[in-house]
Write a protein that holds these residues in place. Structure first.
Motif, PDB file in Angstrom:
ATOM      1  N   ILE A  61      70.663  48.163  40.114  1.00 11.92           N
ATOM      2  CA  ILE A  61      72.053  48.688  39.804  1.00 11.92           C
ATOM      3  C   ILE A  61      72.764  48.003  38.702  1.00 11.92           C
ATOM      4  O   ILE A  61      73.570  48.755  38.085  1.00 11.92           O
ATOM      5  N   THR A  62      72.840  46.665  38.928  1.00 11.12           N
ATOM      6  CA  THR A  62      73.553  45.822  38.043  1.00 11.12           C
ATOM      7  C   THR A  62      73.011  46.299  36.587  1.00 11.12           C
ATOM      8  O   THR A  62      74.048  46.285  35.536  1.00 11.12           O
ATOM      9  N   LEU A  63      71.858  46.347  36.223  1.00  8.71           N
ATOM     10  CA  LEU A  63      71.584  46.740  34.892  1.00  8.71           C
ATOM     11  C   LEU A  63      71.772  48.091  34.491  1.00  8.71           C
ATOM     12  O   LEU A  63      72.356  48.205  33.326  1.00  8.71           O
ATOM     13  N   SER A  64      71.885  49.175  35.539  1.00  7.21           N
ATOM     14  CA  SER A  64      72.498  50.297  35.026  1.00  7.21           C
ATOM     15  C   SER A  64      74.019  50.395  34.975  1.00  7.21           C
ATOM     16  O   SER A  64      74.477  51.532  34.136  1.00  7.21           O
ATOM     17  N   ILE A  65      74.670  49.437  35.178  1.00  9.73           N
ATOM     18  CA  ILE A  65      76.116  49.197  34.904  1.00  9.73           C
ATOM     19  C   ILE A  65      76.305  48.567  33.554  1.00  9.73           C
ATOM     20  O   ILE A  65      76.966  48.731  32.735  1.00  9.73           O
ATOM     21  N   ASN A  66      75.322  47.699  33.294  1.00  9.98           N
ATOM     22  CA  ASN A  66      75.540  46.922  32.188  1.00  9.98           C
ATOM     23  C   ASN A  66      74.726  47.792  30.952  1.00  9.98           C
ATOM     24  O   ASN A  66      75.217  47.800  29.930  1.00  9.98           O
ATOM     25  N   ILE A  67      73.641  48.481  31.221  1.00 12.93           N
ATOM     26  CA  ILE A  67      72.811  49.363  30.076  1.00 12.93           C
ATOM     27  C   ILE A  67      72.967  48.677  28.901  1.00 12.93           C
ATOM     28  O   ILE A  67      73.287  49.396  27.720  1.00 12.93           O
ATOM     29  N   THR A  68      72.496  47.320  28.758  1.00 13.09           N
ATOM     30  CA  THR A  68      72.440  46.675  27.169  1.00 13.09           C
ATOM     31  C   THR A  68      70.779  47.199  26.924  1.00 13.09           C
ATOM     32  O   THR A  68      69.944  46.904  27.970  1.00 13.09           O
ATOM     33  N   ARG A  69      70.768  47.634  25.882  1.00  8.99           N
ATOM     34  CA  ARG A  69      69.409  48.026  25.379  1.00  8.99           C
ATOM     35  C   ARG A  69      68.188  46.996  25.234  1.00  8.99           C
ATOM     36  O   ARG A  69      67.185  47.305  25.778  1.00  8.99           O
ATOM     37  N   ILE A  70      68.563  45.811  24.931  1.00  6.06           N
ATOM     38  CA  ILE A  70      67.621  44.803  24.754  1.00  6.06           C
ATOM     39  C   ILE A  70      67.332  44.496  26.223  1.00  6.06           C
ATOM     40  O   ILE A  70      66.122  44.030  26.617  1.00  6.06           O
ATOM     41  N   SER A 118      80.587  64.396  34.268  1.00 13.54           N
ATOM     42  CA  SER A 118      79.471  64.065  33.298  1.00 13.54           C
ATOM     43  C   SER A 118      78.551  63.243  34.321  1.00 13.54           C
ATOM     44  O   SER A 118      78.990  62.332  35.134  1.00 13.54           O
ATOM     45  N   LEU A 119      77.219  63.378  33.944  1.00 15.67           N
ATOM     46  CA  LEU A 119      76.286  62.414  34.501  1.00 15.67           C
ATOM     47  C   LEU A 119      75.806  61.135  33.837  1.00 15.67           C
ATOM     48  O   LEU A 119      75.541  60.270  34.027  1.00 15.67           O
ATOM     49  N   GLY A 120      76.287  61.268  32.568  1.00 11.41           N
ATOM     50  CA  GLY A 120      76.486  60.128  31.564  1.00 11.41           C
ATOM     51  C   GLY A 120      75.323  60.214  30.904  1.00 11.41           C
ATOM     52  O   GLY A 120      74.969  58.875  30.010  1.00 11.41           O
ATOM     53  N   LEU A 121      74.400  61.215  30.795  1.00  9.34           N
ATOM     54  CA  LEU A 121      73.137  61.221  30.010  1.00  9.34           C
ATOM     55  C   LEU A 121      73.545  61.273  28.664  1.00  9.34           C
ATOM     56  O   LEU A 121      72.751  60.685  27.865  1.00  9.34           O
ATOM     57  N   GLU A 122      74.671  61.780  28.118  1.00 18.37           N
ATOM     58  CA  GLU A 122      75.032  61.683  26.918  1.00 18.37           C
ATOM     59  C   GLU A 122      75.181  60.298  26.263  1.00 18.37           C
ATOM     60  O   GLU A 122      75.072  59.974  24.998  1.00 18.37           O
ATOM     61  N   LEU A 123      75.949  59.573  27.271  1.00 20.41           N
ATOM     62  CA  LEU A 123      76.129  58.229  26.703  1.00 20.41           C
ATOM     63  C   LEU A 123      74.736  57.313  26.600  1.00 20.41           C
ATOM     64  O   LEU A 123      74.662  56.512  25.850  1.00 20.41           O
ATOM     65  N   LEU A 124      73.969  57.577  27.810  1.00 22.46           N
ATOM     66  CA  LEU A 124      72.707  57.092  27.564  1.00 22.46           C
ATOM     67  C   LEU A 124      71.836  57.417  26.378  1.00 22.46           C
ATOM     68  O   LEU A 124      70.912  56.554  25.753  1.00 22.46           O
ATOM     69  N   SER A 130      71.090  54.796  19.370  1.00 26.34           N
ATOM     70  CA  SER A 130      71.603  53.854  18.272  1.00 26.34           C
ATOM     71  C   SER A 130      70.530  52.917  17.822  1.00 26.34           C
ATOM     72  O   SER A 130      70.728  52.080  16.786  1.00 26.34           O
ATOM     73  N   ILE A 131      69.528  52.663  18.453  1.00 29.42           N
ATOM     74  CA  ILE A 131      68.578  51.863  18.323  1.00 29.42           C
ATOM     75  C   ILE A 131      68.067  52.130  16.766  1.00 29.42           C
ATOM     76  O   ILE A 131      67.668  51.200  15.872  1.00 29.42           O
ATOM     77  N   ALA A 132      67.565  53.534  16.576  1.00 28.22           N
ATOM     78  CA  ALA A 132      67.198  53.763  15.476  1.00 28.22           C
ATOM     79  C   ALA A 132      68.055  54.233  14.469  1.00 28.22           C
ATOM     80  O   ALA A 132      67.869  54.018  13.070  1.00 28.22           O
ATOM     81  N   ALA A 133      69.342  54.741  14.916  1.00 32.28           N
ATOM     82  CA  ALA A 133      70.476  54.990  13.711  1.00 32.28           C
ATOM     83  C   ALA A 133      71.703  54.164  14.308  1.00 32.28           C
ATOM     84  O   ALA A 133      72.672  54.796  15.218  1.00 32.28           O
ATOM     85  N   PRO A 134      71.821  53.018  14.005  1.00 33.25           N
ATOM     86  CA  PRO A 134      72.995  52.220  14.528  1.00 33.25           C
ATOM     87  C   PRO A 134      74.366  52.718  14.144  1.00 33.25           C
ATOM     88  O   PRO A 134      75.215  52.388  14.745  1.00 33.25           O
ATOM     89  N   GLN A 135      74.615  53.430  12.970  1.00 32.85           N
ATOM     90  CA  GLN A 135      75.671  54.109  12.698  1.00 32.85           C
ATOM     91  C   GLN A 135      76.312  55.121  13.573  1.00 32.85           C
ATOM     92  O   GLN A 135      77.466  55.330  13.557  1.00 32.85           O
ATOM     93  N   ILE A 136      75.532  55.437  14.688  1.00 29.11           N
ATOM     94  CA  ILE A 136      76.082  56.610  15.434  1.00 29.11           C
ATOM     95  C   ILE A 136      77.004  55.690  16.672  1.00 29.11           C
ATOM     96  O   ILE A 136      77.577  56.475  17.343  1.00 29.11           O
ATOM     97  N   GLU A 137      77.010  54.544  16.728  1.00 27.10           N
ATOM     98  CA  GLU A 137      77.629  53.754  17.842  1.00 27.10           C
ATOM     99  C   GLU A 137      78.388  52.356  17.016  1.00 27.10           C
ATOM    100  O   GLU A 137      77.667  51.786  16.139  1.00 27.10           O
ATOM    101  N   ASP A 138      79.613  52.179  17.680  1.00 26.28           N
ATOM    102  CA  ASP A 138      80.429  51.223  17.066  1.00 26.28           C
ATOM    103  C   ASP A 138      79.788  49.739  17.183  1.00 26.28           C
ATOM    104  O   ASP A 138      79.626  48.908  16.181  1.00 26.28           O
ATOM    105  N   SER A 139      79.295  49.512  18.362  1.00 27.95           N
ATOM    106  CA  SER A 139      78.656  48.117  18.791  1.00 27.95           C
ATOM    107  C   SER A 139      77.381  47.916  17.832  1.00 27.95           C
ATOM    108  O   SER A 139      77.029  46.870  17.553  1.00 27.95           O
TER     109      SER A 139
END
Length: 371
Positions: A61-70, A118-124, A130-139
């Motif tokens: 559950i903590t990982l689902s709040i963090n959602i860090t890709r790595i 929203s279910l947040g699926l667009e955020l996910l 953004s792993i393949a296209a980093p320009q779509i996300e600021d971080s």
């Protein structure tokens, strides 16, 4: 630290302690997948199983709040290392449960944050895309913009680095301005900047030592009485270490204080309760198809062999020992017969393990032998 998604209103929560989120999740998972734990899964009084499961679900559950890709990538790769033929059904079952709980937790939190919009699926999708296209996300774009100034820093002090606390300056799409930060967002490159090539080589040697030690113990676990428990421990050690190495791609996992503590934990759990030696010899066959044996003691007959000396190859040792124990001079190795490990006894609290290299010899010697 909190990061807000402008599009959905969902807040990501990231803390330094999350560096060990995935290694501990894999530790809990390995215990859950342990056959001795699963054997008692349906017992109502199996408190250890439910305690492990509850701890793991909280981490997930903590990982689902963090959602860090790595972190998600590290968990996936680490979980692959937990796969065994013996538990493949449970591995698949818990893999499905992991994905389901992660999505359920993530979507539920997004529904609450967006008041049901929203279910947040667009955020996910953006996070993963953004792993393949980093320009779509600021971080992701910020991380890519750091590469050039980081490389310039490395070229300034390539061997010894700039020392701990080095900073890097670059344009940040998040703040829309030039910033100076000690956070490089590239773990291995940060080691190069701060400690240079010497520092990265030291880290590399430590990693190689850990991997070789785990690999070595994976071979020797069969000689211990509690071999199944040791095998499971080695599996989780390897999966946790691989996960930490993956996390270090974009986070300072290896040289963060928590990462150092975890590496110390791995070192403390590597077994070295054995004494190891190498023996070489083989099967000697003459033109009459007779095999030469050496008497080791009063009534113990075996193939001619002995301990490998420093600087010798296994073939040289085999020839020398075969000659010393049989007296045959015209020995010729024609093939490799077998290489295997054998437990030979105990020395105080250590297990004596011998690795044997056996070859097939031919000789023209006929008649009695004079060792």
């Amino acid at each position: 630290t909190l990061f807000r998604s402008v599009s959905t209103g969902f807040f990501r929560m990231t803390l330094d302690e999350h560096l060990l989120l995935v290694p501990f999740a894999l530790l809990f998972l390995s215990k859950i997948l342990n056959p001795s734990t699963l054997a008692n899964e349906e017992k109502q009084n199996n408190k250890s199983y439910w305690l492990l499961a509850t701890g793991y679900w909280l981490l997930l559950i903590t990982l689902s709040i963090n959602i860090t890709r790595i972190y998600m990538l590290a968990l996936l790769v680490g979980y692959l290392f937990l796969f065994t033929k013996q538990n493949w059904k449970n591995w698949l079952k818990y893999g499905f449960v992991i994905g389901s709980i992660f999505l359920l937790s993530f979507c539920s939190l997004n529904l609450i944050a967006t008041r049901g919009q929203s279910l947040g699926l667009e955020l996910l999708g953006i996070r993963l895309g953004s792993i393949a296209a980093p320009q779509i996300e600021d971080s992701s774009m910020s991380r890519m913009l750091l590469l050039k100034p980081i490389w310039e820093k490395i070229k300034m002090h390539p061997f010894i680095g700039e020392g701990l606390g080095a900073t890097v300056s670059a344009y940040s799409p998040v703040f829309q301005s030039q910033i100076t930060t000690p956070h490089f967002d590239w773990g291995y490159l940060e080691i190069l900047v701060e400690m240079g090539i010497i520092g990265i080589l030291i880290c590399l040697l430590l990693i190689i030592f850990l991997l070789l030690s785990i690999s070595r113990d994976t071979i020797y676990y069969q000689f211990y009485k509690n071999k199944e428990d040791i095998k499971n421990n080695l599996t989780v050690l390897s999966s946790s270490l691989i996960a930490l190495l993956i996390i270090n791609i974009t986070s300072p996992a290896l040289f963060h204080s928590l990462g150092i503590i975890f590496l110390a934990f791995l070192l403390a759990n590597i077994k070295k309760q054995y004494f190891f030696s190498v023996s070489c010899g083989g099967i000697i066959i003459n033109p009459e198809n007779k095999i030469a044996l050496a008497c080791n003691g009063t009534d113990y007959w075996t193939f001619a062999k002995g301990t490998k000396e420093l600087g010798e190859t296994t073939e040289e040792t085999a020839l020398r020992e075969a000659y010393e124990e049989t007296g045959i001079e015209d020995l010729k190795i024609v093939d490799h017969f077998a290489t295997y490990y054998r437990r030979t006894g105990n020395y105080f609290d250590k297990i004596l393990i011998k690795k044997l290299y056996l070859y097939i010899f031919i000789t023209n010697k006929i008649g009695p032998l004079k060792p």
